[in-house]
Enzyme design. Structure first.
Site, PDB file in Angstrom:
ATOM      1  N   GLY A 265     128.237   6.983 -12.842  1.00  0.00           N
ATOM      2  CA  GLY A 265     127.089   6.684 -13.692  1.00  0.00           C
ATOM      3  C   GLY A 265     125.899   7.564 -13.361  1.00  0.00           C
ATOM      4  O   GLY A 265     126.041   8.678 -12.840  1.00  0.00           O
TER       5      GLY A 265
ATOM      6  N   SER B 172     136.490   6.661 -11.905  1.00  0.00           N
ATOM      7  CA  SER B 172     135.833   5.643 -12.724  1.00  0.00           C
ATOM      8  C   SER B 172     136.922   4.732 -13.261  1.00  0.00           C
ATOM      9  O   SER B 172     138.083   4.828 -12.845  1.00  0.00           O
ATOM     10  CB  SER B 172     135.022   6.297 -13.852  1.00  0.00           C
TER      11      SER B 172
ATOM     12  N   THR C  52     125.275   3.123  -1.152  1.00  0.00           N
ATOM     13  CA  THR C  52     123.931   2.762  -1.634  1.00  0.00           C
ATOM     14  C   THR C  52     124.039   1.894  -2.884  1.00  0.00           C
ATOM     15  O   THR C  52     123.067   1.762  -3.628  1.00  0.00           O
ATOM     16  CB  THR C  52     123.102   4.026  -1.947  1.00  0.00           C
TER      17      THR C  52
ATOM     18  N   ARG D  54     126.385  -1.627  -3.625  1.00  0.00           N
ATOM     19  CA  ARG D  54     126.363  -3.032  -3.241  1.00  0.00           C
ATOM     20  C   ARG D  54     127.272  -3.218  -2.033  1.00  0.00           C
ATOM     21  O   ARG D  54     128.393  -2.719  -1.997  1.00  0.00           O
ATOM     22  CB  ARG D  54     126.821  -3.936  -4.388  1.00  0.00           C
TER      23      ARG D  54
ATOM     24  N   GLU E  69     122.310  -9.982   2.509  1.00  0.00           N
ATOM     25  CA  GLU E  69     121.004  -9.344   2.700  1.00  0.00           C
ATOM     26  C   GLU E  69     119.902 -10.391   2.708  1.00  0.00           C
ATOM     27  O   GLU E  69     119.954 -11.330   1.891  1.00  0.00           O
ATOM     28  CB  GLU E  69     120.757  -8.310   1.597  1.00  0.00           C
TER      29      GLU E  69
ATOM     30  N   HIS F 190     118.361  -1.494   2.283  1.00  0.00           N
ATOM     31  CA  HIS F 190     118.390  -1.540   0.817  1.00  0.00           C
ATOM     32  C   HIS F 190     117.076  -1.002   0.231  1.00  0.00           C
ATOM     33  O   HIS F 190     116.437  -1.647  -0.608  1.00  0.00           O
ATOM     34  CB  HIS F 190     118.650  -2.962   0.318  1.00  0.00           C
TER      35      HIS F 190
END
Length: 323
Positions: A160, A181, A234, A236, A265, A284
């Site tokens: 993306g 993908s 970077t 989830r 988190e 994050h």
């Protein structure tokens, strides 16, 4: 359409800085923004029932929270991923949920490359040694382990906005780039996930957290990676099996990792990943820059203006409209 005399009430679930307040100053006549620190549950639950709009960042917005938001008409994610929002409950209650696809892509892409470089070049370890007076003579193993990005194959899981920006950066540095993908997109650089893991020196994750991606990189997937490879996340945290990742890093079957996200988190202090020297960690924040905040606020204010004026909302992900 006549504009409402009462300002639109917004609950912004983050702590503002002076630049945020300065940006919003011209909108004060019609936009009443109440900022709430993510850890201040007392204020959050006090303000929630009166909020017409929620500007959501990271603290999960549960189904119970959505139900308490009795006047809410729009939950606006400051970012792209809406997995921390009870979207189904919002939909049932006629609350629009919108996001900001691409608004943080530039910042997250640069944060991704930052972690690549830091992990690949053992930055934290060298910083620590230098501060301790143990940086000279140079560690002879650097010439056996440290890599140039330009000499690597970089594999992007997901393709993306962020992944494509990462591709542009690392390709300019000389890297070969492959991606995967949900289906073969016809690009010569497309690979199956198994082939990408086996071929790549750096694997970087750029997929949302869904039922399909939860635990995608488990022990079996990680075992397909090269033993001198680096894993970057970077996206989830829960896309990766953290126990399997810890074991692979500890055993040396994976060289290093750069992580901005975690399954839970804020990351728990007893998470074993925090004890490993071959892991570079950030909390994050790869998205969190002046530039991204400016784009977030522009999108958020625009959708509030649309809501006020009865115009179609932008980037609604659950099909609920307010006109």
């Amino acid at each position: 359409m006549d504009r409402p005399e009462v300002a639109l009430r917004v609950l912004a679930h983050f702590r503002p800085g002076p630049k945020v307040l300065e940006f919003l100053e011209p909108e004060r006549s019609w936009l009443d923004v109440r900022f709430c620190d993510p850890d201040d549950d007392e204020m959050f639950y006090r303000e929630l029932p009166a909020a017409e709009v929620i500007w959501h960042v990271l603290r999960p917005l549960s189904a119970e929270d959505v139900i308490r938001a009795q006047r809410c008409r729009l939950v606006h994610k400051l970012g792209a991923g809406v997995n921390t929002i009870a979207v189904d409950t919002a939909t049932e209650r006629g609350i629009a949920v919108a996001n900001m696809p691409g608004a943080n892509a530039a910042s997250v892409a640069e944060g991704t490359v930052l972690l690549m470089l830091a992990a690949l070049r053992r930055l934290v370890e060298l910083d620590r040694a230098t501060r301790a007076g143990a940086g000279w003579p140079s560690d002879h193993t650097l010439g056996e382990t440290v890599r140039d990005i330009g000499g690597c194959t970089v594999g992007l899981i997901g393709y993306g906005n962020v992944a494509r920006r990462v591709e542009t950066i690392v390709a300019a540095m000389g890297a070969d780039v492959v991606h995967t993908s949900t289906a073969d997109d016809g690009d010569p650089a497309w690979r199956t996930l198994d082939d990408l893991l086996a071929q790549s020196d750096i694997v970087s994750i750029h997929v949302p957290l869904t039922d399909q991606t939860l635990g995608m990189l488990d022990a079996t997937a990680l075992s397909r990676m090269k033993p001198d490879a680096v894993l970057i996340n970077t996206a989830r945290g829960a896309v990766v099996d953290e126990i399997a990742l810890t074991e692979a890093l500890h055993a040396g079957s994976l060289a290093a990792a750069g992580l901005d996200v975690f399954a839970t988190e804020p990351v728990r202090p007893n998470n074993p990943l925090l004890t490993l020297d071959n892991v570079v960690l950030t909390p994050h924040v790869s998205w969190y820059t002046v530039d991204t905040m400016g784009r977030y606020l522009t999108h958020a204010v625009d959708n509030c203006r649309r809501l006020r004026d009865g115009a179609a909302l932008a980037n609604v992900v659950n099909g609920v409209t307010h006109q």
